[in-house]
Design a protein around this motif. Structure first.
Motif, short mmCIF file in Angstrom:
data_model
loop_
_atom_site.label_atom_id
_atom_site.label_comp_id
_atom_site.label_asym_id
_atom_site.label_seq_id
_atom_site.Cartn_x
_atom_site.Cartn_y
_atom_site.Cartn_z
N LEU A 230 0.83 -1.20 0.00
CA LEU A 230 0.00 0.00 0.00
C LEU A 230 0.87 1.26 0.00
CD1 LEU A 230 -2.90 1.07 0.10
CD2 LEU A 230 -2.75 1.04 2.59
N GLN A 231 1.95 1.22 0.76
CA GLN A 231 2.84 2.38 0.81
C GLN A 231 3.48 2.63 -0.55
OE1 GLN A 231 6.69 2.37 3.08
NE2 GLN A 231 5.70 4.01 4.21
N GLY A 232 3.90 1.55 -1.23
CA GLY A 232 4.49 1.71 -2.56
C GLY A 232 3.49 2.31 -3.54
N SER A 233 2.24 1.84 -3.50
CA SER A 233 1.20 2.40 -4.37
C SER A 233 0.94 3.86 -4.04
CB SER A 233 -0.09 1.59 -4.22
OG SER A 233 0.08 0.27 -4.70
N TYR A 234 0.97 4.20 -2.75
CA TYR A 234 0.77 5.58 -2.31
C TYR A 234 1.82 6.50 -2.93
CZ TYR A 234 0.77 9.58 0.91
OH TYR A 234 0.75 10.84 1.44
N PHE A 235 3.09 6.11 -2.82
CA PHE A 235 4.16 6.94 -3.37
C PHE A 235 4.02 7.08 -4.89
CE2 PHE A 235 6.91 5.44 0.36
CZ PHE A 235 6.62 6.57 1.10
N ALA A 236 3.72 5.98 -5.56
CA ALA A 236 3.60 6.01 -7.02
C ALA A 236 2.43 6.89 -7.46
CB ALA A 236 3.43 4.60 -7.56
N LEU A 237 1.28 6.74 -6.82
CA LEU A 237 0.11 7.53 -7.20
C LEU A 237 0.33 9.01 -6.92
CD1 LEU A 237 -2.78 5.21 -5.99
CD2 LEU A 237 -2.16 5.75 -8.35
N TYR A 238 0.99 9.32 -5.81
CA TYR A 238 1.28 10.72 -5.53
C TYR A 238 2.13 11.33 -6.64
CZ TYR A 238 3.11 14.95 -3.46
OH TYR A 238 3.47 16.26 -3.25
N GLU A 239 3.14 10.60 -7.07
CA GLU A 239 4.00 11.13 -8.14
C GLU A 239 3.25 11.25 -9.46
OE1 GLU A 239 7.04 12.45 -8.11
OE2 GLU A 239 6.86 12.29 -5.94
N ILE A 240 2.36 10.30 -9.74
CA ILE A 240 1.58 10.39 -10.97
C ILE A 240 0.73 11.65 -10.96
CG2 ILE A 240 -0.34 9.34 -12.24
CD1 ILE A 240 0.85 6.59 -11.44
N PHE A 241 0.03 11.89 -9.85
CA PHE A 241 -0.80 13.10 -9.74
C PHE A 241 0.07 14.36 -9.78
CE2 PHE A 241 -4.03 10.30 -7.49
CZ PHE A 241 -4.93 10.33 -8.55
N ALA A 242 1.23 14.32 -9.11
CA ALA A 242 2.10 15.49 -9.07
C ALA A 242 2.66 15.81 -10.45
CB ALA A 242 3.25 15.25 -8.08
N ASN A 243 3.00 14.78 -11.22
CA ASN A 243 3.50 15.02 -12.58
C ASN A 243 2.40 15.57 -13.48
OD1 ASN A 243 6.33 14.25 -12.65
ND2 ASN A 243 5.66 12.18 -12.21
N ILE A 244 1.17 15.09 -13.30
CA ILE A 244 0.05 15.64 -14.06
C ILE A 244 -0.15 17.11 -13.72
CG2 ILE A 244 -2.46 15.55 -14.38
CD1 ILE A 244 -2.27 12.51 -14.01
N ALA A 245 -0.12 17.42 -12.42
CA ALA A 245 -0.30 18.81 -11.98
C ALA A 245 0.83 19.69 -12.51
CB ALA A 245 -0.33 18.87 -10.46
N ARG A 246 2.04 19.16 -12.52
CA ARG A 246 3.17 19.95 -13.02
C ARG A 246 3.03 20.21 -14.52
NH1 ARG A 246 8.15 19.53 -15.32
NH2 ARG A 246 9.70 20.98 -14.53
N TRP A 247 2.47 19.24 -15.25
CA TRP A 247 2.27 19.42 -16.68
C TRP A 247 1.13 20.39 -16.95
CZ3 TRP A 247 -1.90 18.34 -19.93
CH2 TRP A 247 -1.64 18.43 -21.30
N ILE A 248 0.06 20.30 -16.16
CA ILE A 248 -1.11 21.15 -16.39
C ILE A 248 -0.82 22.61 -16.07
CG2 ILE A 248 -3.42 21.72 -15.53
CD1 ILE A 248 -3.93 18.73 -15.25
N THR A 249 -0.10 22.87 -14.97
CA THR A 249 0.10 24.24 -14.49
C THR A 249 0.72 25.16 -15.54
OG1 THR A 249 0.26 23.47 -12.21
CG2 THR A 249 1.13 25.67 -12.70
N PRO A 250 1.86 24.80 -16.13
CA PRO A 250 2.42 25.71 -17.15
C PRO A 250 1.55 25.82 -18.39
CG PRO A 250 3.68 23.67 -17.06
CD PRO A 250 2.75 23.66 -15.90
N ASN A 251 0.83 24.73 -18.73
CA ASN A 251 -0.05 24.78 -19.90
C ASN A 251 -1.24 25.69 -19.66
OD1 ASN A 251 0.72 22.74 -22.19
ND2 ASN A 251 1.26 21.74 -20.27
N VAL A 252 -1.76 25.68 -18.42
CA VAL A 252 -2.86 26.57 -18.09
C VAL A 252 -2.40 28.02 -18.14
CG1 VAL A 252 -4.39 27.32 -16.23
CG2 VAL A 252 -4.14 24.89 -16.71
#
Length: 259
Positions: A230-252
């Motif tokens: 569960l901890q491994g999935s937590y870290f991975a999902l956080y990074e997936i969401f964080a990378n999406i947010a990082r991609w969206i922010t400059p595009n917005v």
């Protein structure tokens, strides 16, 4: 406006496992009295999602999806000019240490960073401020490296509170020393975003990941849901969401800027 650090903390608490799937299941149970069929589907989806995310296999696949970097190639690292070790959290009020100490993620990075430093002999920069109070991560990292691992730290950046600030403030220190190529020590799951943040500041980072996911098991019991999975999935999902947010922010921002 609420501090972005607090917003991220609330997001992690409510969306990532285990709370996110549990809230989904609770929503389904609430729906059963109104829309029985849909409610049962939603409730079972939350339960099964939590079980799946707790399995080592799913955690491994998610972590590999986030990053597939190999271990550090010491020969390639010879062209670097410094080693940068990113903080990963502290333990507040640790009774056995008489105060704040390094969290387990930071300790893993410090330990591996010491190994890298001894292998390549480059100056070390430790990075990390105080996110929710307590001593700055970099201060504790410096103390551990010098007192426990016998590795000298040349610079300590103690103001940053997230990966973006890590890169911005590190670049200020490194730029003053005319350093543009570093060995970056962080966990494997954090590496792609960290490298991108440093690249945005004009710093080329050679990945020195620790905690590289490894799919090996000794008994069939290792395939069952576990806290480690569960901890491994937590870290991975956080990074997936964080990378999406990082991609969206400059595009917005680009979309909103005047032409």
């Amino acid at each position: 406006m609420p501090d972005i650090v607090w917003l991220k903390a609330v997001f992690k608490a409510l969306v990532l496992p285990p709370t996110g799937p549990l809230l989904l299941a609770a929503t389904g149970l609430w729906m059963i009295g109104r829309i029985p069929r849909a409610g049962r589907i939603v409730a079972w989806t939350g339960i099964l999602l939590l079980l799946a995310l707790s399995t080592p296999m799913v955690a491994f696949l998610l972590l590999k999806l986030v990053d597939n970097s190999p271990p550090l190639d010491v020969q390639r690292a010879e062209s670097a000019q410094a080693i940068v070790i990113l903080g990963g959290g502290i333990r507040r009020h640790a009774a056995e240490y008489g105060g704040d100490t390094l969290g387990h993620l930071t300790l893993e990075r410090v330990r591996y960073g010491a190994r890298v430093a001894r292998a390549v002999g480059l100056p070390v920069l430790v990075v990390g401020g105080s996110v929710f109070g307590g001593q700055p991560e970099a201060k504790l990292m410096r103390a551990a490296l010098e007192r426990e691992f016998d590795v000298r730290v040349r610079w300590a950046e103690t103001q940053s509170r997230n990966t973006h600030e890590n890169a911005v403030r590190s670049a200020e220190i490194l730029g003053a020393e005319h350093i543009s190529r570093i060995i970056l020590v962080a966990h494997s799951f954090d590496m792609p975003r960290a490298k991108a943040e440093f690249a945005a500041q004009g710093i080329e980072a050679i990945a020195a990941p620790t905690g590289i996911p490894n799919w090996e098991f000794d008994t069939p019991l290792d395939l069952l849901p576990s806290l480690a999975g569960l901890q491994g999935s937590y870290f991975a999902l956080y990074e997936i969401f964080a990378n999406i947010a990082r991609w969206i922010t400059p595009n917005v921002r680009t979309a909103k800027s005047p032409s």
